[in-house]
Design an enzyme around this catalytic site. Sequence first.
Site, mmCIF file in Angstrom:
data_model
loop_
_atom_site.group_PDB
_atom_site.id
_atom_site.type_symbol
_atom_site.label_atom_id
_atom_site.label_comp_id
_atom_site.label_asym_id
_atom_site.label_seq_id
_atom_site.Cartn_x
_atom_site.Cartn_y
_atom_site.Cartn_z
ATOM 1 N N ARG A 158 0.856 -1.175 0.000
ATOM 2 C CA ARG A 158 0.000 0.000 0.000
ATOM 3 C C ARG A 158 0.898 1.234 0.000
ATOM 4 N NH1 ARG A 158 -3.697 -2.381 -1.676
ATOM 5 N NH2 ARG A 158 -5.748 -2.765 -0.741
ATOM 6 N N ASP A 202 4.187 0.208 -7.384
ATOM 7 C CA ASP A 202 2.866 -0.068 -7.953
ATOM 8 C C ASP A 202 1.782 0.722 -7.232
ATOM 9 O OD1 ASP A 202 0.983 -1.590 -9.621
ATOM 10 O OD2 ASP A 202 0.397 -2.565 -7.745
ATOM 11 N N GLU A 222 -3.240 8.004 -4.522
ATOM 12 C CA GLU A 222 -3.617 7.515 -5.851
ATOM 13 C C GLU A 222 -4.900 8.188 -6.342
ATOM 14 O OE1 GLU A 222 -3.877 3.273 -5.566
ATOM 15 O OE2 GLU A 222 -1.757 3.048 -5.079
ATOM 16 N N HIS A 255 -1.051 0.788 -10.009
ATOM 17 C CA HIS A 255 -1.708 -0.132 -9.070
ATOM 18 C C HIS A 255 -2.313 -1.322 -9.822
ATOM 19 C CE1 HIS A 255 -3.846 -0.335 -4.903
ATOM 20 N NE2 HIS A 255 -3.534 -1.537 -5.351
#
Length: 314
Positions: free
Chosen positions: A233, A257, A262, A280
């Site tokens: 995360r 990622d 986000e 992601h």
Amino acid sequence: MKPRILQAGRLLPALEQRLAADYDLHRLSDEADPDAFLARHGGDFTGLVTSAGGAGAPTALIAALPQLRVIASFGVGLDKIDLAAARERGIAVGYTPDVLNDCVADTAFALLLDVARRTAEADRFVRAGRWAAGQSFGLGRKVSGARLGIVGLGRIGQTIARRAGGFDMDVRYHSRRPVAGVPWPHEPALLELARWADYLVIITAGGDETRHLIDTAVLDAIGPRGFLINVARGSVIDEAALVRALVERRIAGASLDVFEREPQVPAELLALDNVVLLPHIASGTEETRQAMAQRVLDNLAAFFAEGRLVSAAT
């Protein structure tokens, strides 16, 4: 009558179609004023379908659904679900573990290989015509035989560790307590693991307990020869500290990622060649997303038929 299910956020179209066929489904995103809708109709729903990386099930949403009996989440992350509130009211919480282990582990290694061997950077170099113009591309770093540190050794962490065996890597891991029955050494001090590792992969759970676990001290321990890979995360890393460490070349590079805000990515990262950035997508394969969708359906079907979940969050 079909159970009435509320959908928070968008899901895979195929999953939404199955849910609409099997249940009395209503998408909260279709409402111009979701709060007003919940105030009028929140008591109509016994189930909630959501996603780990999207809307989740925060405290206010759970409170707005007084008849809620089950939450079915698409994903393995539980940091966006108020588990304490659900537990207090006896609400069952289902999620989709195991079915995405392979693809997240594969992505972790894709990121590791990319930042080490500079493949995305080399692709940009060729596309820009710099190779044809006679310029030389620099050297990368060797992965086979290198030292891999893993922060978090749950299902996915163990899958990553097994992948490392194919590269003859020396593996150690850090977690709050040793994991029984695994062959890899446990390192109780995160800073020591960061100092030891050539590549540090983050695959621990998100949430308040791990927020900014990877801070300036850990980044300095990684050092100018070490790489950071995050498939956990975004909240686990102090992103501002990471940006500074990368800009100042205090670590060799990073592959990410996930991010703190986000889909916003710091502009400084976009300008760096020693950083690999993904939107992601660690579990983003057709096979895995289909399996995750099926697990959501299986969780709901088992709950409404038998009062149990195939995959229950603890």
